[in-house]
Write an enzyme that holds these catalytic residues in place. Structure first.
Site, short mmCIF file in Angstrom:
data_model
loop_
_atom_site.label_atom_id
_atom_site.label_comp_id
_atom_site.label_asym_id
_atom_site.label_seq_id
_atom_site.Cartn_x
_atom_site.Cartn_y
_atom_site.Cartn_z
N LEU A 136 2.80 9.77 -5.70
CA LEU A 136 3.30 8.08 -5.41
C LEU A 136 2.36 7.10 -4.73
CD1 LEU A 136 6.78 9.10 -3.55
CD2 LEU A 136 6.04 9.16 -5.99
N CYS A 137 2.65 5.67 -5.05
CA CYS A 137 1.77 5.03 -5.03
C CYS A 137 2.32 3.96 -3.27
CB CYS A 137 2.25 3.11 -5.89
SG CYS A 137 2.40 4.09 -7.83
N GLU A 138 1.58 5.27 -2.94
CA GLU A 138 2.12 4.77 -0.93
C GLU A 138 1.40 5.67 -0.64
OE1 GLU A 138 4.63 2.65 -0.03
OE2 GLU A 138 4.96 2.32 -1.63
#
Length: 421
Positions: free
Chosen positions: A339-341
């Site tokens: 994820l882009c987290e």
């Protein structure tokens, strides 16, 4: 040390048909655990476990628990619908909700489930939208902090749930005047406790409240719901709860408080989720990338959409590198998803055996609040769920989502009709 309930050889066979990531559940462990709980409270003739559907809302899991004598604790319309489809109804349904929409109260009444009111103002609201039933429960919040021995376990005074004691007294009087004949009391004061003291301590609070309510209102209290809160040892060095000790502790408190008050026929209910299912579920993923920068990273084909507890609040989940169970834990890794987290990590600075690409990683204790908390951020799709049956076979109990599922709620959008699946 935690040991998986599946072997590397089993996973190699399973993944020929069902690719990772997936959640897998252990039917044998689930059934044995349900029977232990029932045995621990066998001293109470009316005892019943209402499984917290929110923990693992899968019809195959719910059917197993139904066969073991459990009811269903529901908190939403879809949980009521799911439970009804499986065959739960009437006294097998406990509806515990808050800020409840009218249609959910209506559905619970139609199913003749037991409604557990969360707030004093809900008395009038329920009467207006669905009518007051003859049997009802109310949720108690004592406020302040909740302690076991010298340890503060939780802070009910900051929780949004339940009636104050004064509201319980007044509420019982009002409900009795409106035709309620059978009353219940419910409370949830601490989450995931790994202490044999929690349930007996909570029981004393509720048993003493029950005696007071009976004296002040004349209400006929039929059951006391100890709710959830019995936890599991997520950390491998934690001592697990002993359900037999817990059951005996509640029994002693019951005989000390309720029996002398002439309330020895009161039924004890529980609504456990984590205790019932968490240890009997694994998230299985494959190592697909490694990264060597300021830290050592292993990237999995699973992410926080499959298990958000570590990302959400740093929860620990034990990890086994399959086939290397006896190897030295001499490599320090952050285990991540895609994820882009930056919080999309299953483990931070975890010491594990050397991980090679293609290794299967088993993430433990995901059987409750694992798949159920999944979501679709970054357009990620929810994984499949599998059941390892008692005979050793594996059954698909929820297929993996597809892009078609993801776009299905846009079926009115002409632009998306050009997508090729």
């Amino acid at each position: 040390m935690k040991k998986p309930f599946v072997t590397l050889e089993q996973l190699k066979e399973i993944t020929k048909k069902y690719p990772t990531p997936f959640h897998i559940y252990d039917e044998k462990g689930i059934r044995e655990n349900a029977r232990r709980l029932k045995e621990a409270f066998a001293w109470n003739s009316g005892f019943k476990e209402y499984f917290a559907v929110k923990a693992t809302p899968n019809p195959f899991i719910l059917k197993i628990l139904q066969e073991e004598g459990c009811g269903a604790d529901c908190s939403s319309m879809t949980e009521l619908m799911l439970s009804e489809a499986i065959g739960f109804s009437g006294n097998d349904i406990m509806f515990s909700s808050n800020a409840t929409p009218a249609e959910e109260f209506i559905k619970a009444r139609e199913m003749n489930g037991t409604i557990n009111l969360d707030d004093f103002t809900h008395i009038d609201f329920l009467e207006k939208v669905a009518g007051i039933p003859e049997t009802i429960s109310c949720r108690y919040n004592p406020g302040g902090v909740f302690k076991i021995s010298t340890d503060i376990m939780d802070n009910p005074g900051e929780a949004k749930f339940g009636f104050t004691k004064e509201q319980m007294v007044e509420g019982f009087k009002i409900l009795k005047s409106k035709g309620v004949k059978n009353f219940g009391i419910h409370s949830f004061l601490a989450s995931n406790t790994v202490s044999n003291e929690y349930y007996p301590t909570l029981a004393r609070v509720l048993f003493e409240l029950a005696v007071e309510l009976k004296e002040k209102t004349g209400a006929d209290i039929k059951f006391i719901n100890l709710s959830g809160g019995i936890g599991i040892p997520y950390m491998p060095d934690q001592e697990p709860n002993d359900i037999m000790v817990i059951g005996e502790g509640v029994r002693k408190t019951f005989e000390e408080v309720l029996v002398p008050a002439g309330m020895g026929e009161v039924s004890i209910f529980t609504e456990l989720g984590r205790y019932m299912l968490a240890p009997y579920g694994h998230l299985v993923a494959t190592a697909i990338h490694e990264k060597h920068i300021h830290k050592e990273y292993i990237g999995l084909d699973a992410s926080a959409v499959n298990l958000m507890r570590p990302a959400m609040y740093g929860a620990y989940h034990h990890i086994t590198v399959m086939g290397k169970e006896d190897g030295p834990c001499d490599h320090k890794y952050d285990i991540t998803g895609s994820l882009c987290e930056n919080n999309d990590k299953f483990a931070v600075d975890r010491m594990l055996p050397k991980i090679d690409m293609g290794d299967f990683l088993v993430i433990h204790d995901t059987g409750a609040h694992g798949f159920a908390m999944g979501y679709n951020y970054n357009g990620k799709l929810r994984s499949s769920e599998l059941l390892l049956k008692e005979d050793g076979s594996v059954q698909l109990i929820r297929r993996a989502e597809t892009p078609k599922d993801y776009f299905a709620t846009f079926d009115f959008c002409d632009i998306l009709k050009n997508i090729k699946y």
